[in-house]
Design a protein around this motif. Structure first.
Motif, short mmCIF file in Angstrom:
data_model
loop_
_atom_site.label_atom_id
_atom_site.label_comp_id
_atom_site.label_asym_id
_atom_site.label_seq_id
_atom_site.Cartn_x
_atom_site.Cartn_y
_atom_site.Cartn_z
N ALA A 29 0.86 -1.24 -0.10
CA ALA A 29 0.12 -0.07 -0.09
C ALA A 29 0.98 1.27 0.06
CB ALA A 29 -0.75 0.01 1.07
N TYR A 30 0.37 2.31 -0.53
CA TYR A 30 0.98 3.32 -0.50
C TYR A 30 0.53 4.74 0.03
CZ TYR A 30 3.57 0.55 -3.97
OH TYR A 30 4.34 -0.33 -4.71
N MET A 31 1.24 5.17 1.28
CA MET A 31 0.59 6.35 1.86
C MET A 31 1.12 7.54 1.18
SD MET A 31 -0.78 7.60 4.49
CE MET A 31 -1.13 6.55 6.07
N VAL A 32 0.34 8.46 1.00
CA VAL A 32 0.70 9.50 0.15
C VAL A 32 0.42 10.97 1.17
CG1 VAL A 32 0.27 11.00 -1.86
CG2 VAL A 32 -0.19 8.72 -1.66
N ASN A 33 1.69 11.66 1.29
CA ASN A 33 1.64 12.61 2.03
C ASN A 33 1.18 12.77 3.66
OD1 ASN A 33 3.24 14.25 0.22
ND2 ASN A 33 1.69 15.54 -0.47
N GLY A 34 0.86 11.28 3.96
CA GLY A 34 0.73 11.19 5.23
C GLY A 34 -0.73 11.22 5.65
N ASN A 35 -1.56 11.61 4.59
CA ASN A 35 -2.95 11.53 5.02
C ASN A 35 -4.17 10.88 4.10
OD1 ASN A 35 -3.14 13.13 2.80
ND2 ASN A 35 -3.49 15.19 3.77
N LEU A 36 -3.56 10.28 3.06
CA LEU A 36 -4.34 9.34 2.24
C LEU A 36 -3.52 8.12 1.84
CD1 LEU A 36 -3.83 9.20 -1.24
CD2 LEU A 36 -4.62 11.59 -0.96
N PRO A 73 -4.32 6.40 11.51
CA PRO A 73 -5.49 7.50 11.88
C PRO A 73 -6.79 7.36 11.16
CG PRO A 73 -3.41 8.47 11.71
CD PRO A 73 -3.28 7.33 11.11
N ASP A 74 -7.85 7.18 12.08
CA ASP A 74 -9.22 7.13 11.46
C ASP A 74 -9.50 8.15 10.31
OD1 ASP A 74 -9.57 5.12 13.36
OD2 ASP A 74 -11.11 6.35 14.80
N THR A 75 -9.01 9.26 10.30
CA THR A 75 -9.09 10.16 9.24
C THR A 75 -8.42 9.86 8.08
OG1 THR A 75 -7.48 11.72 10.19
CG2 THR A 75 -9.56 12.11 11.01
N GLU A 134 -14.33 4.81 8.69
CA GLU A 134 -15.28 4.12 8.41
C GLU A 134 -15.20 2.53 8.20
OE1 GLU A 134 -17.25 5.44 4.61
OE2 GLU A 134 -16.30 7.51 5.20
N GLU A 135 -14.04 2.21 7.65
CA GLU A 135 -13.85 0.84 7.36
C GLU A 135 -13.72 0.07 8.62
OE1 GLU A 135 -14.26 -0.49 4.47
OE2 GLU A 135 -14.63 1.56 4.02
N LYS A 136 -13.17 0.60 9.67
CA LYS A 136 -13.20 -0.34 11.03
C LYS A 136 -14.69 -0.44 11.57
CE LYS A 136 -10.14 1.57 14.04
NZ LYS A 136 -9.20 2.57 14.58
#
Length: 232
Positions: A119-126, A163-165, A184-186
């Motif tokens: 998986a790839y985290m982009v700029n820490g928020n997506l 983070p949930d966000t 949401e997925e949790k």
């Protein structure tokens, strides 16, 4: 940052364009061979130079566009460390950073759907979750070294600890969803919610899904970065 979500109807695959508009450079994540002309047209319209094609894993349901894009645009093809793709220009490891101007992408090993999946985290928020975590679902685990117990651990111990966000953008969707969040997925992903590891493994073992239509073509083609001759 510039971000675009693109869709291939035949395979229900999402391709992601990520770019830094200041330096006019772009990355495509999980490009599809049949959509290469679309992607090149969009890059041209936006005035972007394609630097990298980044794969979440070796796909079984579509042939990657990386090889063709590399030939035309001169970009580099990047696949997860350990993936069976000797054609790749670069292999990316867990927690490794890929930087493009002010865009920072961090690879997160998320095995289970396949044995080598990122998986790839982009700029820490997506996060681009590939086939590990889908919206209200998850990837299958019955071929390419997949393992249901490993996927359960990946989702609960790695992805669900974000983070949930955190915005979630999957590799596929079959019901019209485009994005979600970890929170949401949790709460609503019934593949995971209410199941322990053993019950998840049992559930996944009884899905009885047909093989992807293009599997016999796609896997060997993608091990060659899409270079195997196919009818487009």
């Amino acid at each position: 940052m510039m971000f675009r979500q693109l869709f291939d109807h035949a395979s229900c695959t999402y391709t992601y364009l990520i770019a830094d508009p200041v330096i006019n450079a772009a990355i495509l994540v999980d490009p599809v061979l049949e959509q290469v002309d679309r992607d090149l047209k969009l890059l041209d319209e936006l005035g972007l130079t394609l630097q990298f094609c980044l794969e979440t894993h070796i796909h079984a349901d579509h042939v990657t566009g990386t090889g063709k894009l590399r030939d035309i645009a001169g970009c580099l093809g990047i696949v997860p460390q350990g993936a069976q793709a000797s054609c790749a220009d670069r292999y990316i490891q867990d927690l490794e950073l890929l930087e493009l101007g002010k865009v920072i992408i961090q690879a997160l090993a998320t095995p289970g759907h396949t044995d080598n999946h990122m998986a790839y985290m982009v700029n820490g928020n997506l996060i681009l979750t590939g086939d590990a975590l889908l919206i209200r679902g998850c990837g299958r685990t019955d071929f390419q070294g997949g393992d249901a117990g490993t996927l359960y651990d990946t989702i609960t111990q790695r992805l669900f600890t974000l983070p949930d966000t955190t915005l979630v953008y999957p590799g596929h969707d079959y019901r019209g969803f485009t994005a979600s969040t970890i929170g949401e997925e949790k709460q609503w992903n019934l593949r995971i919610v209410g199941r322990d590891r053993d019950s998840f493994v049992q559930f996944m073992s009884h899905l009885d899904l047909p093989d992807p239509k293009k599997m016999m073509e796609a896997i060997p083609a993608n091990e060659e970065c899409g270079r195997v001759s196919v009818v487009v």
